[in-house]
Design a protein around this motif. Sequence first.
Motif, PDB file in Angstrom:
ATOM      1  N   SER A  31      -6.359  20.130 -27.363  1.00 22.64           N
ATOM      2  CA  SER A  31      -5.763  19.566 -28.574  1.00 22.64           C
ATOM      3  C   SER A  31      -6.756  18.627 -29.252  1.00 22.64           C
ATOM      4  O   SER A  31      -7.466  17.878 -28.589  1.00 22.64           O
ATOM      5  CB  SER A  31      -4.495  18.800 -28.201  1.00 22.64           C
ATOM      6  N   SER A  32      -6.809  18.710 -30.574  1.00 29.03           N
ATOM      7  CA  SER A  32      -7.733  17.834 -31.312  1.00 29.03           C
ATOM      8  C   SER A  32      -7.021  16.554 -31.750  1.00 29.03           C
ATOM      9  O   SER A  32      -7.607  15.700 -32.390  1.00 29.03           O
ATOM     10  CB  SER A  32      -8.261  18.577 -32.541  1.00 29.03           C
ATOM     11  N   ILE A  33      -5.737  16.442 -31.436  1.00 26.20           N
ATOM     12  CA  ILE A  33      -5.017  15.216 -31.819  1.00 26.20           C
ATOM     13  C   ILE A  33      -4.410  14.568 -30.576  1.00 26.20           C
ATOM     14  O   ILE A  33      -4.167  15.234 -29.573  1.00 26.20           O
ATOM     15  CB  ILE A  33      -3.892  15.499 -32.851  1.00 26.20           C
ATOM     16  N   THR A  34      -4.214  13.267 -30.661  1.00 29.64           N
ATOM     17  CA  THR A  34      -3.567  12.563 -29.560  1.00 29.64           C
ATOM     18  C   THR A  34      -2.158  12.201 -29.995  1.00 29.64           C
ATOM     19  O   THR A  34      -1.987  11.479 -30.980  1.00 29.64           O
ATOM     20  CB  THR A  34      -4.342  11.249 -29.246  1.00 29.64           C
ATOM     21  N   ILE A  35      -1.191  12.728 -29.297  1.00 27.45           N
ATOM     22  CA  ILE A  35       0.198  12.389 -29.624  1.00 27.45           C
ATOM     23  C   ILE A  35       0.586  11.178 -28.774  1.00 27.45           C
ATOM     24  O   ILE A  35       0.596  11.246 -27.545  1.00 27.45           O
ATOM     25  CB  ILE A  35       1.139  13.582 -29.355  1.00 27.45           C
ATOM     26  N   LYS A  36       0.856  10.053 -29.451  1.00 19.37           N
ATOM     27  CA  LYS A  36       1.155   8.832 -28.696  1.00 19.37           C
ATOM     28  C   LYS A  36       2.616   8.774 -28.294  1.00 19.37           C
ATOM     29  O   LYS A  36       2.964   8.283 -27.244  1.00 19.37           O
ATOM     30  CB  LYS A  36       0.806   7.612 -29.550  1.00 19.37           C
ATOM     31  N   GLU A  37       3.475   9.265 -29.156  1.00 20.73           N
ATOM     32  CA  GLU A  37       4.898   9.171 -28.855  1.00 20.73           C
ATOM     33  C   GLU A  37       5.626  10.251 -29.642  1.00 20.73           C
ATOM     34  O   GLU A  37       5.308  10.488 -30.805  1.00 20.73           O
ATOM     35  CB  GLU A  37       5.412   7.789 -29.310  1.00 20.73           C
ATOM     36  N   ILE A  38       6.560  10.919 -28.992  1.00 17.10           N
ATOM     37  CA  ILE A  38       7.392  11.877 -29.730  1.00 17.10           C
ATOM     38  C   ILE A  38       8.802  11.308 -29.734  1.00 17.10           C
ATOM     39  O   ILE A  38       9.387  11.060 -28.672  1.00 17.10           O
ATOM     40  CB  ILE A  38       7.373  13.268 -29.081  1.00 17.10           C
ATOM     41  N   LYS A  39       9.306  11.045 -30.932  1.00 19.69           N
ATOM     42  CA  LYS A  39      10.665  10.502 -31.014  1.00 19.69           C
ATOM     43  C   LYS A  39      11.641  11.661 -31.128  1.00 19.69           C
ATOM     44  O   LYS A  39      11.610  12.393 -32.102  1.00 19.69           O
ATOM     45  CB  LYS A  39      10.787   9.577 -32.221  1.00 19.69           C
ATOM     46  N   LYS A  40      12.442  11.839 -30.116  1.00 20.16           N
ATOM     47  CA  LYS A  40      13.432  12.912 -30.143  1.00 20.16           C
ATOM     48  C   LYS A  40      14.700  12.378 -30.797  1.00 20.16           C
ATOM     49  O   LYS A  40      15.062  11.219 -30.622  1.00 20.16           O
ATOM     50  CB  LYS A  40      13.764  13.371 -28.723  1.00 20.16           C
ATOM     51  N   GLN A  41      15.363  13.266 -31.529  1.00 17.90           N
ATOM     52  CA  GLN A  41      16.608  12.861 -32.170  1.00 17.90           C
ATOM     53  C   GLN A  41      17.676  12.596 -31.120  1.00 17.90           C
ATOM     54  O   GLN A  41      17.821  13.334 -30.164  1.00 17.90           O
ATOM     55  CB  GLN A  41      17.079  13.979 -33.097  1.00 17.90           C
TER      56      GLN A  41
END
Length: 310
Positions: free
Chosen positions: A171-181
Amino acid sequence: MSVLVYISTPNGHISKSAIEAVYYGSQIGEVTALANGNVSKDDLANLGKYGAKNVLLHASETEDPSQLSKMIQKAATSASADTIILSYDLIGKAIAPRVSAGMKAGYVPGATTLPDANGLIKTNVFSGKAKGLVKVNTPKRIIGLTPNSIPLVEGNDVATVTDFSEEIGNSSITIKEIKKQEGDILLTEADLVVSAGRGLKGPENWGMVEDLAKTLGAATACSRPVADIGWRPHHEHVGQTGIAIRPNLYIAAGISGAIQHLAGVNQSKTIVVINTDPEAPFFKAADYGVIGDAFEVLPALNEAIKNFKA
Ligand code: FAD
């Protein structure tokens, strides 16, 4: 004709819009569906009911659109697909242009109909305010299907599910947090939506919106300023810069009906507007209008529906 359909599986659940994409694809040609992540193989096999012949399951749980785009391109090659279909939702909108560029394939965003005999597809343009007719002349084409555009017909077939283990790179991006509904009903898939705006004066007054939504089995939504001020979470913001929805019923309380808000909700089948101002622009887009105070109308509506159900 061979068709590849990308299946998005938020929280391991196959989205309704992905099922619609499978059914839509089955009206064009033989469908191979592609899913990734932690999703039940039995659920994937059930896509056969909507016309999928084969389902490829990639183990990666990535949500990075670049990696997903690579995965789709490899699956399209493996299935010899000339049409690739994604749902025209937040995920699909992030992936489809990448697939289009990668495969040098024309892209039809926001499709609402099947291609006609000449290959022309009707699309929503200008946030649904107008219709376009699009035809791509490249050998391969990508179609972004607007959710809730086509009625589903269910059959009895079962799809074959096989593992798909192509390399998709880092992955070329860093996902810091995924906010789930939070909550059970996904706004993008909800049939009924209760929404409110700045007319509700403050976050402490949202109980009456949530109560009505609970009684109806509806999802909750809000106008942009309400999310911007922090009264409600951003994933509830509908409109031009938020989520576009097409529920059967959209109830809007204390929302003025600015054009940017309407852009996300004007495809709703029935719109009910509750506003104290008879001149509020939203009334022009409403099927039913209540000129009244949301603080009185919402609880009264809730009680009336509860009594009706009892
Ligand atoms: P207001 O405009 O303040 O309206 C409040 C309404 O509540 C009024 O009509 C008032 O009569 C009514 N009211 C007051 N008290 C009561 C009561 N007690 N009972 C019933 N009614 C009451 N907005 C979006 O929503 N989504 C978007 O995606 C979006 N994108 C935008 C993008 C851009 C580039 C720009 C410039 C703006 C965007 N906006 C968007 C903002 C939009 O223009 C409006 O400002 C916004 O929708 C107004 O929100 P509102 O109706 O909640 O608030």
